[in-house]
Design a protein around this motif. Structure first.
Motif, PDB file in Angstrom:
ATOM      1  N   THR A  22       4.696   0.072  -5.347  1.00  0.00           N
ATOM      2  CA  THR A  22       4.481  -0.610  -3.982  1.00  0.00           C
ATOM      3  C   THR A  22       5.424  -0.234  -3.166  1.00  0.00           C
ATOM      4  OG1 THR A  22       3.319  -2.381  -5.283  1.00  0.00           O
ATOM      5  CG2 THR A  22       4.181  -2.756  -3.249  1.00  0.00           C
ATOM      6  N   PRO A  23       5.508   0.487  -2.158  1.00  0.00           N
ATOM      7  CA  PRO A  23       6.603   0.960  -1.277  1.00  0.00           C
ATOM      8  C   PRO A  23       7.403  -0.504  -0.724  1.00  0.00           C
ATOM      9  CG  PRO A  23       4.809   1.894  -0.396  1.00  0.00           C
ATOM     10  CD  PRO A  23       4.365   0.978  -1.605  1.00  0.00           C
ATOM     11  N   ILE A  24       6.655  -1.614  -0.406  1.00  0.00           N
ATOM     12  CA  ILE A  24       7.180  -2.619   0.171  1.00  0.00           C
ATOM     13  C   ILE A  24       6.731  -3.806  -1.008  1.00  0.00           C
ATOM     14  CG2 ILE A  24       7.114  -4.360   1.956  1.00  0.00           C
ATOM     15  CD1 ILE A  24       6.421  -2.067   3.790  1.00  0.00           C
ATOM     16  N   SER A  25       7.848  -4.690  -1.161  1.00  0.00           N
ATOM     17  CA  SER A  25       7.440  -5.738  -2.053  1.00  0.00           C
ATOM     18  C   SER A  25       7.707  -7.104  -1.348  1.00  0.00           C
ATOM     19  CB  SER A  25       8.679  -5.919  -3.199  1.00  0.00           C
ATOM     20  OG  SER A  25       8.368  -4.899  -4.201  1.00  0.00           O
ATOM     21  N   ILE A  26       7.070  -8.078  -1.767  1.00  0.00           N
ATOM     22  CA  ILE A  26       7.146  -9.262  -1.114  1.00  0.00           C
ATOM     23  C   ILE A  26       7.421 -10.339  -2.250  1.00  0.00           C
ATOM     24  CG2 ILE A  26       5.760 -11.272  -0.065  1.00  0.00           C
ATOM     25  CD1 ILE A  26       3.318  -9.253   0.309  1.00  0.00           C
ATOM     26  N   THR A  67      -0.183  -7.706  -5.079  1.00  0.00           N
ATOM     27  CA  THR A  67      -1.283  -7.605  -4.042  1.00  0.00           C
ATOM     28  C   THR A  67      -2.081  -6.450  -4.681  1.00  0.00           C
ATOM     29  OG1 THR A  67       0.186  -6.015  -2.599  1.00  0.00           O
ATOM     30  CG2 THR A  67       0.163  -8.518  -2.130  1.00  0.00           C
ATOM     31  N   ASP A  68      -3.345  -6.556  -4.143  1.00  0.00           N
ATOM     32  CA  ASP A  68      -4.294  -5.530  -4.457  1.00  0.00           C
ATOM     33  C   ASP A  68      -4.411  -4.394  -3.426  1.00  0.00           C
ATOM     34  OD1 ASP A  68      -5.458  -7.193  -2.547  1.00  0.00           O
ATOM     35  OD2 ASP A  68      -7.498  -7.253  -3.692  1.00  0.00           O
ATOM     36  N   VAL A  69      -3.393  -4.753  -2.108  1.00  0.00           N
ATOM     37  CA  VAL A  69      -3.479  -3.867  -1.105  1.00  0.00           C
ATOM     38  C   VAL A  69      -1.981  -3.682  -0.628  1.00  0.00           C
ATOM     39  CG1 VAL A  69      -4.165  -3.452   1.149  1.00  0.00           C
ATOM     40  CG2 VAL A  69      -6.009  -4.267  -0.157  1.00  0.00           C
ATOM     41  N   ALA A  70      -1.476  -2.478  -0.301  1.00  0.00           N
ATOM     42  CA  ALA A  70      -0.208  -2.428  -0.273  1.00  0.00           C
ATOM     43  C   ALA A  70       0.437  -3.140   1.161  1.00  0.00           C
ATOM     44  CB  ALA A  70       0.347  -0.877  -0.233  1.00  0.00           C
ATOM     45  N   PRO A  71       1.301  -3.762   1.109  1.00  0.00           N
ATOM     46  CA  PRO A  71       1.883  -4.186   2.325  1.00  0.00           C
ATOM     47  C   PRO A  71       2.387  -2.913   3.276  1.00  0.00           C
ATOM     48  CG  PRO A  71       3.005  -5.609   0.450  1.00  0.00           C
ATOM     49  CD  PRO A  71       2.135  -4.340   0.208  1.00  0.00           C
ATOM     50  N   PHE A  72       2.494  -3.091   4.499  1.00  0.00           N
ATOM     51  CA  PHE A  72       2.868  -1.950   5.211  1.00  0.00           C
ATOM     52  C   PHE A  72       3.511  -2.558   6.776  1.00  0.00           C
ATOM     53  CE2 PHE A  72      -1.453  -3.020   7.003  1.00  0.00           C
ATOM     54  CZ  PHE A  72      -1.193  -3.180   8.278  1.00  0.00           C
ATOM     55  N   VAL A  73       4.250  -1.441   7.381  1.00  0.00           N
ATOM     56  CA  VAL A  73       5.247  -2.069   8.603  1.00  0.00           C
ATOM     57  C   VAL A  73       4.480  -1.234   9.515  1.00  0.00           C
ATOM     58  CG1 VAL A  73       7.397  -1.789   9.497  1.00  0.00           C
ATOM     59  CG2 VAL A  73       7.196  -2.278   7.143  1.00  0.00           C
ATOM     60  N   LYS A  74       4.261  -2.045  10.641  1.00  0.00           N
ATOM     61  CA  LYS A  74       3.768  -1.309  12.031  1.00  0.00           C
ATOM     62  C   LYS A  74       4.610  -2.009  13.258  1.00  0.00           C
ATOM     63  CE  LYS A  74      -0.342  -0.938  14.806  1.00  0.00           C
ATOM     64  NZ  LYS A  74      -1.836  -1.265  14.999  1.00  0.00           N
ATOM     65  N   ASN A  75       5.106  -1.117  13.852  1.00  0.00           N
ATOM     66  CA  ASN A  75       5.912  -1.827  15.190  1.00  0.00           C
ATOM     67  C   ASN A  75       7.090  -2.784  14.667  1.00  0.00           C
ATOM     68  OD1 ASN A  75       4.561  -0.117  16.906  1.00  0.00           O
ATOM     69  ND2 ASN A  75       2.772  -1.608  17.056  1.00  0.00           N
ATOM     70  N   ASP A  76       7.540  -2.384  13.511  1.00  0.00           N
ATOM     71  CA  ASP A  76       8.945  -3.131  13.016  1.00  0.00           C
ATOM     72  C   ASP A  76       8.169  -4.476  12.448  1.00  0.00           C
ATOM     73  OD1 ASP A  76      10.800  -1.297  13.416  1.00  0.00           O
ATOM     74  OD2 ASP A  76      10.880  -2.090  15.449  1.00  0.00           O
ATOM     75  N   THR A  77       6.909  -4.668  11.998  1.00  0.00           N
ATOM     76  CA  THR A  77       6.245  -5.970  11.664  1.00  0.00           C
ATOM     77  C   THR A  77       5.686  -5.586  10.353  1.00  0.00           C
ATOM     78  OG1 THR A  77       6.021  -6.923  13.905  1.00  0.00           O
ATOM     79  CG2 THR A  77       4.667  -7.722  12.057  1.00  0.00           C
ATOM     80  N   THR A  78       6.026  -6.534   9.055  1.00  0.00           N
ATOM     81  CA  THR A  78       5.429  -6.125   7.970  1.00  0.00           C
ATOM     82  C   THR A  78       4.000  -7.069   7.887  1.00  0.00           C
ATOM     83  OG1 THR A  78       7.734  -6.073   6.998  1.00  0.00           O
ATOM     84  CG2 THR A  78       6.034  -6.428   5.512  1.00  0.00           C
TER      85      THR A  78
END
Length: 288
Positions: A24-28, A37-48
Motif C-alpha cells: 500500500t503506497p499510502i497508509s491510513i 482497505t481493499d482499494v488503495a488510497p490515492f492523492v489527487k490535487n494534494d488531497t488524499t
C-alpha cells in the motif's frame, strides 16, 4: 507472570512507530491502528482520498445513507451530521467515484468531525486521531495524575523523520512531566528521547533526540548529550517530575530533576501498567 506480559506489551506499543504496508503506497492510521482497505488510497490535487467505509474507523463516525440517484452521502457522529455530494465544484472537499468505488477526502471529512489529521511524508501515512468525551474529560481533569494517564494513552501522531535507536533499555523506560502539568511530557527508551505535546485529540511528537556522547547536552541528562535530533527542541523552565519504570520487575522509582540538573529520588512503588501512574506527593512541596 500475567501482568508482566501485559506491561511489556504496553511498553512495546508505547514506543512503536507505525509502519507502512509494502503493498500500500499510502497508509491510513486511525488512533494508532492501521486501517486495512481493499482499494488503495490515492492523492489527487494534494488531497488524499480513501474508500468511503474507512471513515467508519474514526471514533463515533458512521455512514447514515448513500443516495445513488443524487450521489450524496450523509455522514454523522453523535453530535452532528453532514451531507457530501460526489463531484461538486470543490474537488478537495468532494467525494469522487473511481473504478465504481466511492472515495472520500479524509482530511476534509475528519476535520469537520473534530478530528486531528496529519500527513507524514516520510512514510506516506495519513494519521487521524479522535477521542471520546470521557477521555477528553480525563485530559482536562483537575486530578493531575488522571490527566497524565489520559495524556500518555491518547493517540500519538508524528510527522518527524525517525531516528535509529541506540542501545536497548532492556524493558525499562522513563516518563518526565513538567511540574504540575499534563499537556506535555518526555519519554526515554532505547537511547531515544521523545517530547510530546497534547493538542486536542492526540499527543503530537514534536522533538526526537538520540542520546550519545557528551556534547550538545540537554539539562536533565546528567550522563549523556544528544548526538542527533529532529524537530524543535523544547524549552522547559520547570522542574521535571519522573517515573523510572522497569517492565520486568513491575517497579518504578519516582522523583524530580531541578532546573540545574540535580536528580532527587523520592521513593519507589510497584506498577503494573501505564494506567497505574500515581501522584508524586512532593510535587508541590519539594525545594529547588
Amino acid at each position: 507472570m500475567k501482568w508482566k506480559s501485559f506491561f511489556l506489551t504496553c511498553f512495546a506499543m508505547f514506543f512503536a512507530v507505525s509502519t507502512v504496508q509494502a503493498a500500500t503506497p499510502i497508509s491510513i492510521v486511525v488512533n494508532g491502528n492501521t486501517v486495512k482497505t481493499d482499494v488503495a488510497p490515492f492523492v489527487k490535487n494534494d488531497t488524499t482520498f480513501v474508500p468511503l467505509r474507512s471513515i467508519e474507523q474514526i471514533e463515533g463516525l458512521s455512514i447514515k445513507s448513500w443516495n445513488n440517484k443524487t450521489k450524496t452521502i450523509v455522514i454523522a457522529d453523535p453530535s452532528q451530521q453532514m451531507t457530501f455530494r460526489v463531484n461538486s465544484q470543490n474537488q478537495s472537499e468532494s467525494p469522487l467515484i473511481r473504478n465504481n468505488r466511492v472515495m472520500v477526502p479524509i482530511r476534509f471529512i475528519a476535520e469537520n468531525f473534530n478530528s486531528d489529521v496529519a500527513w507524514d511524508p516520510n512514510t506516506k501515512t495519513v494519521h487521524v486521531a479522535k477521542i471520546n468525551d470521557k477521555t477528553k474529560a480525563n485530559l482536562d481533569s483537575a486530578d493531575l495524575t488522571k490527566a497524565r494517564v489520559a495524556a500518555i494513552n491518547i493517540p500519538k501522531i508524528s510527522t518527524l523523520k525517525e531516528l535509529t535507536s541506540g542501545e536497548s533499555s532492556a524493558g525499562s523506560f522513563q516518563l518526565f512531566f513538567p511540574e504540575g502539568k499534563s499537556n506535555s511530557f518526555f519519554t526515554i527508551g532505547n537511547g531515544i528521547i521523545n517530547y510530546y505535546e497534547v493538542k486536542s485529540n492526540a499527543a503530537w511528537l514534536t522533538w526526537i533526540g538520540k542520546m550519545g556522547g557528551t556534547q550538545n547536552k540537554i539539562w536533565f541528562l546528567t550522563n549523556a548529550g544528544i548526538s542527533s535530533e529532529v524537530g524543535k527542541r523544547p524549552i522547559i523552565n520547570d522542574r521535571l517530575f519522573f517515573y523510572n519504570i522497569s517492565a520486568h520487575s513491575g517497579q518504578s522509582q519516582y522523583g524530580y530533576i531541578s532546573t540545574n540538573g540535580k536528580e532527587t529520588i523520592l521513593g519507589s512503588k510497584d506498577i503494573e501498567s501505564l494506567n497505574d501512574l500515581y501522584p508524586i506527593q512532593d510535587e508541590n512541596e519539594a525545594d529547588n
